[in-house]
Scaffold this motif. Structure first.
Motif, short mmCIF file in Angstrom:
data_model
loop_
_atom_site.label_atom_id
_atom_site.label_comp_id
_atom_site.label_asym_id
_atom_site.label_seq_id
_atom_site.Cartn_x
_atom_site.Cartn_y
_atom_site.Cartn_z
N THR A 1 48.87 25.12 49.70
CA THR A 1 48.30 23.82 49.37
C THR A 1 46.94 23.68 50.04
N VAL A 2 45.94 23.32 49.26
CA VAL A 2 44.60 23.10 49.78
C VAL A 2 44.40 21.61 50.00
N HIS A 3 44.12 21.22 51.21
CA HIS A 3 43.93 19.81 51.51
C HIS A 3 42.43 19.50 51.51
N HIS A 4 41.96 18.95 50.40
CA HIS A 4 40.55 18.58 50.31
C HIS A 4 40.32 17.30 51.10
N GLU A 5 39.25 17.28 51.85
CA GLU A 5 38.93 16.07 52.61
C GLU A 5 38.53 14.92 51.70
N PHE A 6 38.05 15.22 50.48
CA PHE A 6 37.60 14.13 49.61
C PHE A 6 38.74 13.48 48.84
N ILE A 7 39.98 14.01 48.96
CA ILE A 7 41.15 13.38 48.35
C ILE A 7 42.18 13.15 49.44
N LYS A 8 42.71 11.93 49.51
CA LYS A 8 43.71 11.60 50.51
C LYS A 8 44.85 10.84 49.83
N TYR A 9 46.08 11.25 50.11
CA TYR A 9 47.28 10.61 49.57
C TYR A 9 47.87 9.68 50.62
N TYR A 10 48.26 8.48 50.19
CA TYR A 10 48.96 7.53 51.06
C TYR A 10 50.18 6.98 50.32
N PHE A 11 51.35 7.13 50.92
CA PHE A 11 52.55 6.43 50.45
C PHE A 11 52.65 5.12 51.22
N ALA A 12 52.46 3.99 50.55
CA ALA A 12 52.49 2.68 51.21
C ALA A 12 53.92 2.18 51.32
N ILE A 13 54.33 1.84 52.56
CA ILE A 13 55.70 1.41 52.83
C ILE A 13 55.68 0.21 53.77
N GLY A 14 56.40 -0.85 53.42
CA GLY A 14 56.56 -1.99 54.32
C GLY A 14 57.61 -1.68 55.37
N THR A 15 57.30 -1.99 56.63
CA THR A 15 58.22 -1.63 57.72
C THR A 15 58.84 -2.83 58.43
N LEU A 16 58.42 -4.03 58.10
CA LEU A 16 58.95 -5.21 58.78
C LEU A 16 60.45 -5.34 58.52
N GLY A 17 61.21 -5.51 59.61
CA GLY A 17 62.64 -5.73 59.49
C GLY A 17 63.48 -4.47 59.36
N LEU A 18 62.86 -3.29 59.37
CA LEU A 18 63.63 -2.05 59.28
C LEU A 18 64.38 -1.80 60.58
N SER A 19 65.54 -1.17 60.48
CA SER A 19 66.28 -0.80 61.67
C SER A 19 65.53 0.30 62.41
N LYS A 20 65.86 0.44 63.70
CA LYS A 20 65.20 1.47 64.51
C LYS A 20 65.50 2.85 63.95
N ILE A 21 66.70 3.07 63.43
CA ILE A 21 67.06 4.38 62.87
C ILE A 21 66.19 4.68 61.65
N LYS A 22 66.05 3.68 60.77
CA LYS A 22 65.24 3.88 59.57
C LYS A 22 63.78 4.10 59.93
N LEU A 23 63.27 3.32 60.88
CA LEU A 23 61.87 3.45 61.28
C LEU A 23 61.61 4.79 61.95
N ASP A 24 62.54 5.22 62.80
CA ASP A 24 62.39 6.52 63.45
C ASP A 24 62.38 7.64 62.41
N GLY A 25 63.19 7.48 61.36
CA GLY A 25 63.22 8.49 60.31
C GLY A 25 61.88 8.59 59.59
N LEU A 26 61.27 7.43 59.32
CA LEU A 26 59.96 7.42 58.66
C LEU A 26 58.88 8.03 59.56
N ILE A 27 58.95 7.73 60.84
CA ILE A 27 57.97 8.28 61.78
C ILE A 27 58.12 9.80 61.86
N GLN A 28 59.35 10.27 61.86
CA GLN A 28 59.59 11.71 61.87
C GLN A 28 59.06 12.35 60.58
N GLU A 29 59.29 11.68 59.45
CA GLU A 29 58.77 12.18 58.18
C GLU A 29 57.25 12.27 58.22
N ASN A 30 56.63 11.24 58.77
CA ASN A 30 55.16 11.22 58.82
C ASN A 30 54.60 12.26 59.78
#
Length: 368
Positions: A105-134
Motif C-alpha cells: 500500500t502506497v500512502h500518498h501524503e496528498f490523500i488522507k482517509y478519516y473514519f469519523a466516529i462519535g465517542t461520547l458515552g462509549l464504554s471504556k472497553i469500546k473506547l479502548d478497542g477503538l484506540i487500539q484499532e487506531n
C-alpha cells in the motif's frame, strides 16, 4: 492514660492522618485519570494526526459507527489501496494502473482517509478497542462531543467538517462516503485533477450534467442529485423540523459525493447557524442551496440511490455494499488491471440524468 499517649505521640498521629488523606486524594485522582485517560488519548491522537497530514489535498471522510470495525477493515484492504494508482510526475498527479494483489500500500501524503466516529458515552472497553484499532490504522477521527447515532448524522458531518477545516491547511476537495460504499478513489482524484471545478470536458460529458457554465466557479458539489424527493413524515427518515417546502431541496445522495474546500470552510464558519435535519445529505443540500457560483454536477457514475442500480464498470461509487461485495469488486479490478469493476455488468435500474433547466419536481425522469 489515653490522653497521655495522645500527647506523647501527637506528632506521629497527625502525620498518619495527613498521609491518610494524601493517599485518599491520590487514589481518587488516579481513578479520575483512568476514566479520562481514553478520552485524553483520543484528543491527542486527533491532534497528532492533524499535524502529520495538515497538507493533504484530498480528504476521504467516511462516516462509520463504533462497532463497524469489519467494514472499516474491508475498506482498508480493498478500495483505499486504489490510491496506489496515482503518482506525481513533473508536479502533476497522474493515473496509471499499478496495483496487483501483492502490491504494498502506497500512502500518498496528498490523500488522507478519516473514519469519523462519535465517542461520547462509549464504554471504556469500546473506547479502548477503538484506540487500539487506531494505533495500527491511524485513520480514525474521534468526535468526542458526539454520541454516535443515526439521528445525529448531520451533527456528525458538521463536527467532522469543522475539524477538517481547522486542521487541514492544504485541502482542495473532500470526498464523503459511508462505510458501506465502494469508492474508485483513484478515478475520482484523477477526474478532479483533470476537470474540476468545471467538469465540462468531452471525456466525461456522457456521464455528467450541470446547472450552468460559468467563466469561473467558487466551488464544486459533485454527486448523484435528487430534487423531487418528498419529505418523510414518519419512519426512520422522519423530518420533524422540516418547514421549507413539500419536497427536499436538491441534494447529492449521501452514499458518496464530493465538495470543494470552499464549501467545507463555509459550513465550518457558519456551523452555529445551520439547521440539522435527520439525513446528512439532505442537510448538505440545504446548507449549500443559497451559495452562488457553486458548480452542481450530477454524475450517473455515482450509484448512491436507496437501492443499487446494479454494477457497471464505469461506476465511481457503489453504495449499500457488504464487505464481501467489496472484496469481490477489488478482486475483479486487480485481475483486470482496473478495467472491470464487476464480475458481470447488470442493468442500471432507476437511472436518470438530472435536468437543471426545469423545476426540481421535473428534474429526474427515470430511464433504463
Amino acid at each position: 492514660m489515653f490522653i497521655v499517649l495522645v500527647k506523647r505521640y501527637k506528632s506521629m498521629i497527625l502525620a498518619s492522618i495527613f498521609f491518610f488523606y494524601i493517599g485518599c486524594g491520590l487514589t481518587l485522582s488516579f481513578l479520575r485519570l483512568e476514566c479520562a485517560e481514553a478520552v485524553s488519548t483520543v484528543s491527542s491522537v486527533n491532534n497528532k494526526k492533524s499535524i502529520l497530514h495538515s497538507n493533504s489535498e484530498y480528504i476521504v471522510l467516511i462516516l462509520s459507527g463504533p462497532s463497524n470495525e469489519e467494514k472499516r477493515d474491508a475498506i482498508r484492504a480493498t478500495w483505499s489501496k486504489l490510491s496506489t494508482n496515482l503518482f506525481i510526475e513533473n508536479g502533476e498527479k497522474l493515473y496509471k494502473w499499478n496495483l496487483t494483489g501483492s502490491s504494498p500500500t502506497v500512502h500518498h501524503e496528498f490523500i488522507k482517509y478519516y473514519f469519523a466516529i462519535g465517542t461520547l458515552g462509549l464504554s471504556k472497553i469500546k473506547l479502548d478497542g477503538l484506540i487500539q484499532e487506531n494505533s495500527r490504522s491511524h485513520d480514525l477521527l474521534f468526535l468526542n462531543e458526539l454520541e454516535d447515532s443515526y439521528k445525529k448524522l448531520s451533527l456528525k458531518i458538521l463536527l467532522a467538517l469543522s475539524w477538517i477545516s481547522s486542521n487541514v491547511e492544504g485541502l482542495k476537495y473532500l470526498i464523503k462516503c459511508d462505510d458501506d460504499s465502494f469508492v474508485r478513489i483513484d478515478l475520482i482524484v484523477r477526474d478532479l485533477e483533470a476537470f474540476a471545478p468545471q467538469m465540462s470536458d468531452t471525456v466525461i460529458s456522457e456521464y455528467v450534467s450541470y446547472k450552468e457554465n460559468l467563466p469561473s466557479y467558487k466551488g464544486l458539489y459533485w454527486g448523484y442529485f435528487d430534487g423531487r424527493a418528498k419529505v418523510f413524515m414518519n419512519g426512520k427518515w422522519q423530518e420533524r423540523d422540516w418547514f421549507l417546502c413539500d419536497h427536499y431541496l436538491p441534494y447529492a445522495l449521501g452514499g458518496g459525493y464530493v465538495i470543494s474546500q470552499s464549501i467545507v470552510d463555509y459550513i465550518s464558519r457558519n456551523a452555529d447557524f445551520l439547521s440539522h435535519y435527520i439525513s446528512e445529505d439532505v442537510s448538505m443540500g440545504v446548507w449549500t442551496a443559497a451559495l452562488k457560483g457553486v458548480n452542481r454536477v450530477h454524475d450517473i457514475r455515482f450509484d448512491t440511490q436507496w437501492r443499487s442500480r446494479g454494477c457497471v464498470d464505469h461506476m465511481l461509487v457503489r453504495h449499500n455494499q457488504t464487505p464481501s461485495d467489496m472484496f469481490l469488486m477489488y478482486k475483479s479490478l486487480v485481475h483486470s488491471h482496473g478495467e472491470k469493476l464487476c464480475s458481470s455488468e447488470t442493468p442500471q435500474h432507476m437511472l436518470y440524468r438530472y435536468k437543471w433547466n426545469v423545476l426540481p419536481s421535473m428534474c429526474c425522469k427515470q430511464y433504463t
